[in-house]
Enzyme design. Structure first.
Site, PDB file in Angstrom:
ATOM      1  N   GLY A 151      51.463  11.333  76.893  1.00 47.25           N
ATOM      2  CA  GLY A 151      52.745  10.770  76.491  1.00 47.25           C
ATOM      3  C   GLY A 151      53.832  10.927  77.537  1.00 47.25           C
ATOM      4  O   GLY A 151      53.627  11.463  78.626  1.00 47.25           O
ATOM      5  N   HIS A 152      55.022  10.472  77.175  1.00 46.75           N
ATOM      6  CA  HIS A 152      56.164  10.501  78.086  1.00 46.75           C
ATOM      7  C   HIS A 152      56.679  11.924  78.279  1.00 46.75           C
ATOM      8  O   HIS A 152      56.611  12.767  77.391  1.00 46.75           O
ATOM      9  CB  HIS A 152      57.293   9.614  77.545  1.00 46.75           C
ATOM     10  CG  HIS A 152      57.807  10.058  76.204  1.00 46.75           C
ATOM     11  ND1 HIS A 152      58.833  10.969  76.061  1.00 46.75           N
ATOM     12  CD2 HIS A 152      57.414   9.733  74.947  1.00 46.75           C
ATOM     13  CE1 HIS A 152      59.064  11.178  74.777  1.00 46.75           C
ATOM     14  NE2 HIS A 152      58.213  10.443  74.074  1.00 46.75           N
ATOM     15  N   GLU A 153      57.174  12.189  79.477  1.00 48.10           N
ATOM     16  CA  GLU A 153      57.864  13.447  79.806  1.00 48.10           C
ATOM     17  C   GLU A 153      57.018  14.688  79.507  1.00 48.10           C
ATOM     18  O   GLU A 153      57.518  15.707  79.046  1.00 48.10           O
ATOM     19  CB  GLU A 153      59.204  13.516  79.076  1.00 48.10           C
ATOM     20  CG  GLU A 153      60.128  12.373  79.470  1.00 48.10           C
ATOM     21  CD  GLU A 153      61.364  12.288  78.609  1.00 48.10           C
ATOM     22  OE1 GLU A 153      62.461  12.370  79.176  1.00 48.10           O
ATOM     23  OE2 GLU A 153      61.227  12.137  77.373  1.00 48.10           O
ATOM     24  N   GLY A 171      56.553  14.922  75.536  1.00 53.78           N
ATOM     25  CA  GLY A 171      57.368  16.119  75.618  1.00 53.78           C
ATOM     26  C   GLY A 171      56.615  17.427  75.646  1.00 53.78           C
ATOM     27  O   GLY A 171      57.232  18.495  75.631  1.00 53.78           O
TER      28      GLY A 171
END
Length: 206
Positions: free
Chosen positions: A131-133, A151
């Site tokens: 996923g993102h970040e 995250g």
């Protein structure tokens, strides 16, 4: 100029990487694998053991999934004066802002989302979704079909088994082992070993 690469490890992962560099899946005409170094195998295309590293004029790819072994091989290759080769398959989807650390491998079908950071010698196997970040520490391995929610912070030398799911915004400490098919719903301290749905402790890795 042709980049020469030696593959460290002659298992199935190593042979898959060799196909990406030399065979029908060849991804870059400027890169060529010259063979394998493996202490447990003999005969062509294995050139010998890793004691030959100082003599091999090539960059290296580590084709071993075990995180501790990846770290040890990386250390010995650097001590021999070799430089890592970073490998991202063209059929992997790597979004803007993603950092891919030295020697990391992202295989076909993987999706690495925006602003994620991969450390040194990270292995993202086929059809993983990150996923993102997300941050992933050095020498960590994601087995095929792993899902990591946005995250998350994953430590160094973590092994995540096939089809495991890590829910968003969790912290996974160094040297954690997550069993295949597990669903992780809470933070895991360093050295944890977990499996199941939901993931439950099985002990310590060290």
């Amino acid at each position: 100029m042709l980049n020469r690469v030696v593959i460290l490890g002659y298992g199935s992962l190593g042979r898959r990487i060799e196909a990406m560099l030399n065979g029908t899946q060849r991804i870059d005409g400027d890169v060529r694998a010259i063979g394998f170094l493996d202490n447990a195998s003999e005969g062509p295309p294995v050139l010998g053991g890793d004691d030959l590293l100082p003599e091999v004029d090539a960059r290296y790819v580590i084709a071993v999934a075990d995180p501790a072994a990846r770290e040890d091989i990386d250390r010995r290759a650097l001590a021999a004066g070799r430089e890592p080769y970073t490998l991202v398959h063209p059929r992997a989807y790597v979004e803007d802002g993603v950092g891919v650390g030295p020697g990391s491998i992202v295989l076909a079908g993987a999706c690495v989302n925006i602003d994620t950071q991969l450390g040194r010698q990270v292995l993202i196997n086929v059809n993983c979704v990150v996923g993102h970040e997300v941050t992933i520490g050095d020498h960590t391995t994601l087995s095929p079909l792993v899902f990591v929610g946005g995250g998350c912070a994953i430590g160094n030398r973590v092994f995540i088994g096939a089809s495991a799911v890590i829910l968003p915004r969790l912290k996974i400490g160094d040297d954690v082992v997550i069993g295949a098919g597990s669903v992780v719903r809470e933070d895991l301290p360093p050295g944890s070993k977990v499996a199941g749905v939901p993931a439950r402790p099985l002990g310590k890795t060290s």
